[in-house]
Design a protein around this motif. Structure first.
Motif, PDB file in Angstrom:
ATOM      1  N   UNK A 174      -6.566  -4.013  52.038  1.00 52.23           N
ATOM      2  CA  UNK A 174      -5.637  -5.104  51.789  1.00 52.23           C
ATOM      3  C   UNK A 174      -6.008  -5.940  50.576  1.00 52.23           C
ATOM      4  N   UNK A 175      -6.631  -5.320  49.574  1.00 58.41           N
ATOM      5  CA  UNK A 175      -6.988  -6.029  48.344  1.00 58.41           C
ATOM      6  C   UNK A 175      -6.158  -5.478  47.185  1.00 58.41           C
ATOM      7  N   UNK A 176      -6.200  -6.171  46.069  1.00 66.75           N
ATOM      8  CA  UNK A 176      -5.472  -5.714  44.883  1.00 66.75           C
ATOM      9  C   UNK A 176      -5.935  -4.312  44.498  1.00 66.75           C
ATOM     10  N   UNK A 177      -4.985  -3.465  44.157  1.00 69.43           N
ATOM     11  CA  UNK A 177      -5.288  -2.068  43.892  1.00 69.43           C
ATOM     12  C   UNK A 177      -5.554  -1.810  42.413  1.00 69.43           C
ATOM     13  N   UNK A 219     -15.792  -1.920  39.937  1.00 71.96           N
ATOM     14  CA  UNK A 219     -15.258  -3.271  40.166  1.00 71.96           C
ATOM     15  C   UNK A 219     -14.234  -3.256  41.294  1.00 71.96           C
ATOM     16  N   UNK A 220     -13.407  -2.203  41.349  1.00 77.68           N
ATOM     17  CA  UNK A 220     -12.427  -2.074  42.425  1.00 77.68           C
ATOM     18  C   UNK A 220     -13.082  -1.882  43.779  1.00 77.68           C
ATOM     19  N   UNK A 221     -14.130  -1.092  43.821  1.00 77.65           N
ATOM     20  CA  UNK A 221     -14.861  -0.863  45.069  1.00 77.65           C
ATOM     21  C   UNK A 221     -15.553  -2.162  45.509  1.00 77.65           C
ATOM     22  N   UNK A 222     -16.060  -2.912  44.556  1.00 80.74           N
ATOM     23  CA  UNK A 222     -16.701  -4.189  44.892  1.00 80.74           C
ATOM     24  C   UNK A 222     -15.710  -5.148  45.548  1.00 80.74           C
ATOM     25  N   UNK A 223     -14.438  -5.095  45.132  1.00 85.78           N
ATOM     26  CA  UNK A 223     -13.418  -5.933  45.785  1.00 85.78           C
ATOM     27  C   UNK A 223     -13.252  -5.550  47.248  1.00 85.78           C
ATOM     28  N   UNK A 224     -13.380  -4.258  47.542  1.00 83.92           N
ATOM     29  CA  UNK A 224     -13.279  -3.809  48.938  1.00 83.92           C
ATOM     30  C   UNK A 224     -14.428  -4.397  49.742  1.00 83.92           C
ATOM     31  N   UNK A 225     -15.647  -4.262  49.234  1.00 81.59           N
ATOM     32  CA  UNK A 225     -16.817  -4.733  49.981  1.00 81.59           C
ATOM     33  C   UNK A 225     -16.813  -6.259  50.101  1.00 81.59           C
ATOM     34  N   UNK A 226     -16.264  -6.945  49.109  1.00 83.31           N
ATOM     35  CA  UNK A 226     -16.157  -8.411  49.187  1.00 83.31           C
ATOM     36  C   UNK A 226     -15.202  -8.843  50.295  1.00 83.31           C
ATOM     37  N   UNK A 262     -20.840  -7.615  56.442  1.00 85.99           N
ATOM     38  CA  UNK A 262     -20.882  -6.243  56.949  1.00 85.99           C
ATOM     39  C   UNK A 262     -22.083  -5.515  56.347  1.00 85.99           C
ATOM     40  N   UNK A 263     -22.677  -4.635  57.127  1.00 84.45           N
ATOM     41  CA  UNK A 263     -23.805  -3.846  56.656  1.00 84.45           C
ATOM     42  C   UNK A 263     -23.368  -2.392  56.514  1.00 84.45           C
ATOM     43  N   UNK A 264     -24.116  -1.647  55.725  1.00 80.23           N
ATOM     44  CA  UNK A 264     -23.774  -0.252  55.497  1.00 80.23           C
ATOM     45  C   UNK A 264     -23.747   0.517  56.813  1.00 80.23           C
ATOM     46  N   UNK A 265     -22.703   1.306  57.004  1.00 78.93           N
ATOM     47  CA  UNK A 265     -22.547   2.092  58.215  1.00 78.93           C
ATOM     48  C   UNK A 265     -21.782   1.393  59.321  1.00 78.93           C
ATOM     49  N   UNK A 266     -21.566   0.095  59.169  1.00 78.55           N
ATOM     50  CA  UNK A 266     -20.825  -0.662  60.184  1.00 78.55           C
ATOM     51  C   UNK A 266     -19.326  -0.353  60.065  1.00 78.55           C
ATOM     52  N   UNK A 267     -18.684  -0.131  61.189  1.00 77.69           N
ATOM     53  CA  UNK A 267     -17.241   0.094  61.191  1.00 77.69           C
ATOM     54  C   UNK A 267     -16.540  -1.242  60.980  1.00 77.69           C
ATOM     55  N   UNK A 268     -15.620  -1.292  60.027  1.00 79.19           N
ATOM     56  CA  UNK A 268     -14.897  -2.533  59.719  1.00 79.19           C
ATOM     57  C   UNK A 268     -13.404  -2.291  59.935  1.00 79.19           C
ATOM     58  N   UNK A 269     -12.633  -3.345  60.168  1.00 79.47           N
ATOM     59  CA  UNK A 269     -11.194  -3.173  60.386  1.00 79.47           C
ATOM     60  C   UNK A 269     -10.468  -2.795  59.106  1.00 79.47           C
ATOM     61  N   UNK A 270      -9.508  -1.898  59.243  1.00 77.69           N
ATOM     62  CA  UNK A 270      -8.645  -1.534  58.120  1.00 77.69           C
ATOM     63  C   UNK A 270      -7.352  -2.333  58.257  1.00 77.69           C
ATOM     64  N   UNK A 271      -6.809  -2.747  57.141  1.00 75.07           N
ATOM     65  CA  UNK A 271      -5.646  -3.621  57.181  1.00 75.07           C
ATOM     66  C   UNK A 271      -4.338  -2.872  56.965  1.00 75.07           C
ATOM     67  N   UNK A 272      -4.380  -1.664  56.495  1.00 71.83           N
ATOM     68  CA  UNK A 272      -3.169  -0.861  56.305  1.00 71.83           C
ATOM     69  C   UNK A 272      -3.399   0.571  56.664  1.00 71.83           C
TER      70      UNK A 272
END
Length: 118
Positions: A72-75, A96-103, A108-118
């Protein structure tokens, strides 16, 4: 750091980045289908038949866009990323685009399941 690591590792780091990025994107969203090893091989030895590195670069750009959409971030525009790959800046734009995802997921830590927004 982006300029220093390829120099320090004698050109190996970009290939490590390609493998790890593809692997992270597949782990982030199971709908993103990628074999990181094949993607890496396309960049390493695909130049023999010319086309594979270009296909792999395009697909990496679309995978980043798909992951951004799921977050759900700018593509990032995959056409822009692909064009910049041809002159050497595509990986930086994609990072830079991937960093927006992690931000999007503070704490969250590596390997942790996170919610997807779409």
């Amino acid at each position: 750091m982006w300029l220093g690591l390829p120099l320090i590792t004698l050109g190996v780091y970009p290939f490590v980045w390609i493998y790890r990025t593809n692997k992270e994107l597949a782990e982030y969203d199971r709908r993103i289908e990628v074999n990181p090893t094949l993607s890496l091989l396309a960049f390493l030895i695909g130049w023999v038949i010319i086309v594979p590195p270009f296909v792999a670069a395009w697909r990496l750009g679309t995978r980043v866009r798909d992951a951004q959409r799921a977050a759900g971030v700018a593509e990032t525009n995959p056409v822009l990323a692909f064009a910049l790959f041809l002159i050497g800046g595509g990986a930086l734009v994609l990072q830079f685009g991937i960093n927006r995802i992690w931000d999007r997921y503070p704490g969250a830590v590596e390997g942790q399941q996170v919610p997807l927004y779409r």
